[in-house]
Design a protein around this motif. Sequence first.
Motif: not given
Length: 317
Positions: A250-260, A287-288, A292-293
């Motif tokens: 929630e603090e890692n990949e989900a943040v990236l997904d949102h900003v992308l 699903r992100y 993000v990989r």
Amino acid sequence: MEPLERYEPIVDDFDAFRAACERPLPTAVRVNTIEATVERAKRALEADGVEWTDREWSDEVLSVDTDSPGSTWASFHGWIHGQEEVSAIPATVLAPEPGERVWDACAAPGSKTTQLAALMDDEGLVVANDNNLGRLSALRFNTERLGVTNTVVVNSDARHFSLKPFDADERNASGSEARSQNFDAFDKALVDVPCSCEGTIRKNPTVLDEWTMDHVRSVAGVQKGILRRAVQATREGGTVVYSTCTFAPEENEAVLDHVLDAEDCHLVEFDVDLDSRPGVTEWDGERYDDSVRKARRFYPHHNDTGGFFCAKLEVDA
């Protein structure tokens, strides 16, 4: 369920992971190349009877056999700085060059700020920002102790940071004049955000005592705002590095997904020659973005370090 148990589906050899989290963290230092060469710092440690071990992925990071590196002569002279090994990853990945303009969005207490300055040969400009006024004293102290002169200390909410010229009347943390600046964007930005700090459990065993999902969700919202502002404040073709010391998607990949999805940027590959795992693309029914990989997860049982997450973004032209 205990906080760490929620990560069993994404951590290989979960038993080894849990066992590593329960062991004390080895002590590491970073050689401050503004004030000393690596060899000089090593000789100073040896003179104090402190044994050191090279870390292969970084010439400046050493593992030392003392719990109090700050009491050594090398530290007194500003030749070394106590810094957790994985904490040195983000600045290394950002790789700022001498003369560039760099924003450290969440800078206090200054370990990464001073590392950025050293990588830049103390040339150019580092704008070291933190929203916590009380923590700025530690940031200023560390820049002064380590001989940094290219850094301006700023107190601002990074989500609403205002990019404006820093004129010659501005004073940096060590008291010297900042160069006159007129620019529209930073060349690079480091975004090491406040987080739930799960990855620091080896040095802070009580960190999970007050852990809640509400806090994870709350801090994730702040992280998204800070990373978006960093992308907006960085020039086209510039680099932004995002990092946390938590395992929470929630603090890692989900943040990236949102900003992308919200900003014009993309993730790029990087390698720091430490064992790591790619970012996860699915978590808790979400699903992100597949890219993000390209982010990297550093687990305690792989390198005998703390836990960490790091991603490198490039701003689209």
